[in-house]
Design a protein around this motif. Structure first.
Motif, PDB file in Angstrom:
ATOM      1  N   THR B 193      37.247  53.831  35.113  1.00  0.00           N
ATOM      2  CA  THR B 193      36.221  52.800  34.924  1.00  0.00           C
ATOM      3  C   THR B 193      36.743  51.434  35.342  1.00  0.00           C
ATOM      4  O   THR B 193      36.030  50.637  35.970  1.00  0.00           O
ATOM      5  CB  THR B 193      35.785  52.721  33.447  1.00  0.00           C
ATOM      6  N   VAL B 194      37.991  51.134  34.995  1.00  0.00           N
ATOM      7  CA  VAL B 194      38.556  49.828  35.331  1.00  0.00           C
ATOM      8  C   VAL B 194      38.798  49.734  36.836  1.00  0.00           C
ATOM      9  O   VAL B 194      38.525  48.708  37.463  1.00  0.00           O
ATOM     10  CB  VAL B 194      39.869  49.581  34.559  1.00  0.00           C
ATOM     11  N   LYS B 195      39.273  50.842  37.418  1.00  0.00           N
ATOM     12  CA  LYS B 195      39.526  50.872  38.859  1.00  0.00           C
ATOM     13  C   LYS B 195      38.248  50.514  39.616  1.00  0.00           C
ATOM     14  O   LYS B 195      38.270  49.690  40.544  1.00  0.00           O
ATOM     15  CB  LYS B 195      39.957  52.287  39.236  1.00  0.00           C
ATOM     16  N   LYS B 196      37.155  51.105  39.164  1.00  0.00           N
ATOM     17  CA  LYS B 196      35.855  50.850  39.800  1.00  0.00           C
ATOM     18  C   LYS B 196      35.492  49.372  39.688  1.00  0.00           C
ATOM     19  O   LYS B 196      35.031  48.741  40.634  1.00  0.00           O
ATOM     20  CB  LYS B 196      34.809  51.709  39.086  1.00  0.00           C
ATOM     21  N   PHE B 197      35.721  48.805  38.500  1.00  0.00           N
ATOM     22  CA  PHE B 197      35.367  47.408  38.233  1.00  0.00           C
ATOM     23  C   PHE B 197      36.184  46.466  39.104  1.00  0.00           C
ATOM     24  O   PHE B 197      35.736  45.379  39.472  1.00  0.00           O
ATOM     25  CB  PHE B 197      35.592  47.113  36.747  1.00  0.00           C
ATOM     26  N   LEU B 198      37.406  46.896  39.429  1.00  0.00           N
ATOM     27  CA  LEU B 198      38.293  46.032  40.218  1.00  0.00           C
ATOM     28  C   LEU B 198      37.990  46.091  41.711  1.00  0.00           C
ATOM     29  O   LEU B 198      38.541  45.310  42.485  1.00  0.00           O
ATOM     30  CB  LEU B 198      39.758  46.421  39.971  1.00  0.00           C
ATOM     31  N   GLN B 199      37.111  47.003  42.106  1.00  0.00           N
ATOM     32  CA  GLN B 199      36.793  47.121  43.523  1.00  0.00           C
ATOM     33  C   GLN B 199      35.698  46.151  43.935  1.00  0.00           C
ATOM     34  O   GLN B 199      34.845  45.777  43.123  1.00  0.00           O
ATOM     35  CB  GLN B 199      36.373  48.547  43.862  1.00  0.00           C
ATOM     36  N   PRO B 200      35.679  45.766  45.223  1.00  0.00           N
ATOM     37  CA  PRO B 200      34.609  44.881  45.716  1.00  0.00           C
ATOM     38  C   PRO B 200      33.252  45.525  45.469  1.00  0.00           C
ATOM     39  O   PRO B 200      33.115  46.757  45.551  1.00  0.00           O
ATOM     40  CB  PRO B 200      34.877  44.785  47.218  1.00  0.00           C
ATOM     41  N   GLY B 201      32.258  44.701  45.191  1.00  0.00           N
ATOM     42  CA  GLY B 201      30.913  45.220  44.960  1.00  0.00           C
ATOM     43  C   GLY B 201      30.614  45.476  43.496  1.00  0.00           C
ATOM     44  O   GLY B 201      29.479  45.773  43.130  1.00  0.00           O
ATOM     45  N   SER B 202      31.624  45.340  42.640  1.00  0.00           N
ATOM     46  CA  SER B 202      31.363  45.528  41.206  1.00  0.00           C
ATOM     47  C   SER B 202      30.774  44.242  40.634  1.00  0.00           C
ATOM     48  O   SER B 202      30.615  43.243  41.343  1.00  0.00           O
ATOM     49  CB  SER B 202      32.654  45.862  40.471  1.00  0.00           C
ATOM     50  N   GLN B 203      30.495  44.256  39.327  1.00  0.00           N
ATOM     51  CA  GLN B 203      29.932  43.078  38.694  1.00  0.00           C
ATOM     52  C   GLN B 203      31.002  42.088  38.255  1.00  0.00           C
ATOM     53  O   GLN B 203      30.694  41.072  37.614  1.00  0.00           O
ATOM     54  CB  GLN B 203      29.060  43.484  37.501  1.00  0.00           C
ATOM     55  N   ARG B 204      32.238  42.365  38.591  1.00  0.00           N
ATOM     56  CA  ARG B 204      33.304  41.408  38.304  1.00  0.00           C
ATOM     57  C   ARG B 204      33.053  40.153  39.134  1.00  0.00           C
ATOM     58  O   ARG B 204      32.665  40.232  40.291  1.00  0.00           O
ATOM     59  CB  ARG B 204      34.665  42.005  38.668  1.00  0.00           C
ATOM     60  N   LYS B 205      33.259  39.003  38.527  1.00  0.00           N
ATOM     61  CA  LYS B 205      32.964  37.742  39.222  1.00  0.00           C
ATOM     62  C   LYS B 205      34.242  37.172  39.843  1.00  0.00           C
ATOM     63  O   LYS B 205      35.343  37.356  39.316  1.00  0.00           O
ATOM     64  CB  LYS B 205      32.357  36.718  38.256  1.00  0.00           C
ATOM     65  N   PRO B 206      34.113  36.464  40.960  1.00  0.00           N
ATOM     66  CA  PRO B 206      35.279  35.870  41.606  1.00  0.00           C
ATOM     67  C   PRO B 206      35.752  34.642  40.840  1.00  0.00           C
ATOM     68  O   PRO B 206      35.006  34.133  39.982  1.00  0.00           O
ATOM     69  CB  PRO B 206      34.741  35.459  42.986  1.00  0.00           C
ATOM     70  N   PRO B 207      36.964  34.144  41.148  1.00  0.00           N
ATOM     71  CA  PRO B 207      37.437  32.928  40.493  1.00  0.00           C
ATOM     72  C   PRO B 207      36.437  31.800  40.726  1.00  0.00           C
ATOM     73  O   PRO B 207      35.788  31.752  41.783  1.00  0.00           O
ATOM     74  CB  PRO B 207      38.761  32.620  41.187  1.00  0.00           C
ATOM     75  N   THR B 208      36.313  30.931  39.749  1.00  0.00           N
ATOM     76  CA  THR B 208      35.343  29.845  39.858  1.00  0.00           C
ATOM     77  C   THR B 208      35.896  28.766  40.775  1.00  0.00           C
ATOM     78  O   THR B 208      36.986  28.250  40.540  1.00  0.00           O
ATOM     79  CB  THR B 208      35.085  29.263  38.461  1.00  0.00           C
TER      80      THR B 208
END
Lengths: 236, 221
Positions: B193-208
């Protein structure tokens, strides 16, 4: 596990006072070891007792717990002051965190430079009037029950009532001029629901005892105590 | 209770990112409604959804929860990421609160004016290296287990690893001298699950970045 919890802090309210309130309300007796000098704090740091080199620290049930919220949550869990299920816990946390945000503003007030203090007090009163008191009022009104969550005493009630006492102390001029008045004639006036909650919680035998002179409740910070705390924590 | 949680926030990390990490790690799909204009902001504050007129707010299981810790604790409870008993919960809380103290510095970092930023960056590096990372390294070393508490994944592991990523973005060598933390970071990052989140295209947001801050300031101040 029969030993009383031992609280490590300086002899003042600070971040330990909420913990004292909760233990007292839960009826759990505790001992206190006061830091009086910067050396006392260094000693605690050097002996590895403080995970992040900070106090509050509470020795309880074989653990040396730091971080106010970790300690409060443990005490709440231990004494059934955290609701009956996940959703009640969520509400309790939501209310407690709002209380904590306002509490933080009040807590840091003694450290405010004198020339900024009036503005800061006004800011706090504004937040009380427009943000926090309406929120808690709404909750109490919505169910009309005696306690904030689940019709049962929880850490949310105890910590909110502690905050209400602190807020009433906030207007020193009002209290100085009208020492017999229970509320200050300003925005810090409690609403009927809040006054009712405050009275109800204050009447619980454990809380009543804590509110009496001679208990382990600490007085508001005065100049002398502030200077002492600054020396211990090396705050300029 | 079948609906997905709905996150209300700006399109950026801020105080919502830890919640995104936790939901993602727990394998929970979620939706997001971004506050993009002054009107959005006014509307959500007026409709009574926000207990203290603040975000993050998460609609979940029939509740409109605000306050980051309340939301995180609910998710942790729901997905068994909060230990097995009171004492484990206490340790998990103690660790998470330390993580939160340092993470707070990284959250507000982008908002500081350039002159102040250098000072703050030194502070973050210093606290990470001398206070927080040694503390967590010590915990992992003390029991030699794969997770911080009770030999089982908890919110403490997930939020600590998020913090490690955040600090490394500001200081690439931040965990160079902390082998246990490096190992934990690798381990957690490899969970599916974390691996998926760390990949591009996930809902993780980039640094502000600076631009986002400027726009946000215009809108909300």
């Amino acid at each position: 596990m029969a030993r009383k919890p031992l609280l490590h802090y300086f002899n003042g309210r600070g971040r330990m006072e909420s913990i004292r309130w909760l233990l007292a309300a839960a009826g759990e007796e505790f001992d206190e070891k006061f830091m009086e000098t910067a050396e006392d704090l260094d000693k605690l740091r050097n002996d590895g007792s403080l995970m992040y080199q900070q106090v509050p620290m509470v020795e309880i049930d074989g653990m040396k717990l730091v971080q106010t919220r970790a300690i409060l949550n443990y005490v709440a869990n231990k004494h059934n002051l955290y609701g009956k299920d996940m959703k009640e816990r969520a509400l309790i946390d939501m209310y407690t965190e709002g209380v904590a945000d306002l509490y933080e503003l009040v807590l840091l007030l003694p450290l405010c430079p004198p020339e900024q203090k009036d503005a800061k007090v006004d800011f706090i009163k504004e937040k009380i009037r427009t943000r926090y008191f309406p929120a808690f009022e709404k909750v109490l009104k919505s169910h009309g029950q005696d306690y904030l969550v689940g019709n049962r005493l929880s850490k949310a009630d105890i910590l909110l009532v502690e905050l209400l006492y602190n807020v009433e102390e906030l207007d020193p001029s009002a209290i100085a001029s009208f020492p017999l008045l229970k509320v200050c004639p300003c925005v810090c006036t409690l609403s009927p629901s809040e006054q009712a909650l405050k009275t109800r919680i204050s009447s619980l035998p454990t809380v009543k005892k804590f509110l009496q002179p001679g208990s382990q409740r600490k007085p508001p910070m005065d100049e002398k105590n502030l200077e002492k705390a600054k020396k211990i924590f090396k705050i300029p």
